[in-house]
Design a protein around this motif. Sequence first.
Motif, short mmCIF file in Angstrom:
data_model
loop_
_atom_site.label_atom_id
_atom_site.label_comp_id
_atom_site.label_asym_id
_atom_site.label_seq_id
_atom_site.Cartn_x
_atom_site.Cartn_y
_atom_site.Cartn_z
N ILE A 207 0.84 -1.21 0.00
CA ILE A 207 0.00 0.00 0.00
C ILE A 207 0.87 1.26 0.00
O ILE A 207 0.59 2.22 -0.73
N ILE A 208 1.95 1.26 0.79
CA ILE A 208 2.84 2.43 0.85
C ILE A 208 3.51 2.68 -0.50
O ILE A 208 3.53 3.81 -1.00
N VAL A 209 4.03 1.63 -1.11
CA VAL A 209 4.69 1.78 -2.41
C VAL A 209 3.69 2.22 -3.48
O VAL A 209 3.99 3.10 -4.30
N THR A 210 2.49 1.64 -3.46
CA THR A 210 1.46 2.03 -4.42
C THR A 210 1.07 3.50 -4.24
O THR A 210 0.95 4.24 -5.22
N LEU B 60 1.58 6.46 -6.96
CA LEU B 60 0.42 7.27 -7.34
C LEU B 60 0.69 8.77 -7.09
O LEU B 60 0.36 9.60 -7.94
N ALA B 61 1.30 9.10 -5.95
CA ALA B 61 1.61 10.49 -5.65
C ALA B 61 2.60 11.06 -6.67
O ALA B 61 2.42 12.19 -7.14
N ILE B 62 3.61 10.28 -7.02
CA ILE B 62 4.58 10.74 -8.02
C ILE B 62 3.90 10.93 -9.37
O ILE B 62 4.15 11.92 -10.06
N ALA B 63 3.03 10.00 -9.74
CA ALA B 63 2.34 10.09 -11.02
C ALA B 63 1.43 11.32 -11.07
O ALA B 63 1.30 11.97 -12.11
N LEU B 64 0.79 11.64 -9.96
CA LEU B 64 -0.11 12.79 -9.93
C LEU B 64 0.65 14.11 -9.94
O LEU B 64 0.13 15.13 -10.39
N LEU B 65 1.89 14.11 -9.43
CA LEU B 65 2.69 15.32 -9.43
C LEU B 65 3.19 15.67 -10.82
O LEU B 65 3.43 16.83 -11.13
N PHE B 66 3.39 14.68 -11.64
CA PHE B 66 3.95 14.93 -12.97
C PHE B 66 2.88 14.71 -13.96
O PHE B 66 2.54 14.55 -14.85
#
Length: 131
Positions: A118-121, A125-131
């Motif tokens: 869950i943490i890695v996912t 997801l956070a990195i994908a939403l930032l870029f």
Amino acid sequence: MTTKRKPYVREMKGDWWQKLGFYRFYIMRESTSVLQVWFSLLVLYGVFALKGGPESWAGFVGFLHNPIILIINIITLAATLLHTTTWFKLAPKAVAIIVKDKKMPDEPIVKGFWALTIIVTAAILAIALLF
């Protein structure tokens, strides 16, 4: 010295795995690898579409909107979750963790794997939403 007797060869029918529930589940779990190949090819197609430019990417997104592809991807997700669950339950049996001369129970290890997943996912997801 040779013998004239024929060696005993135990007959093995093609449906041997259908006789016990354990074997049926095992074959079903292992067959999830076929869907993992599908997902790998889909991701590879997406990478090449991304490299090909906006038109190519739009074609890939259009491909993903196909109802048949959507159903296949949902089945692939379910199969992946099944395989992950069984793998996480198996992992503590493969390695015994000893804490203060006692074997650690399976439950904290399995919960730890799910927490890490869950943490890695969430991080991806956070990195994908930032870029």
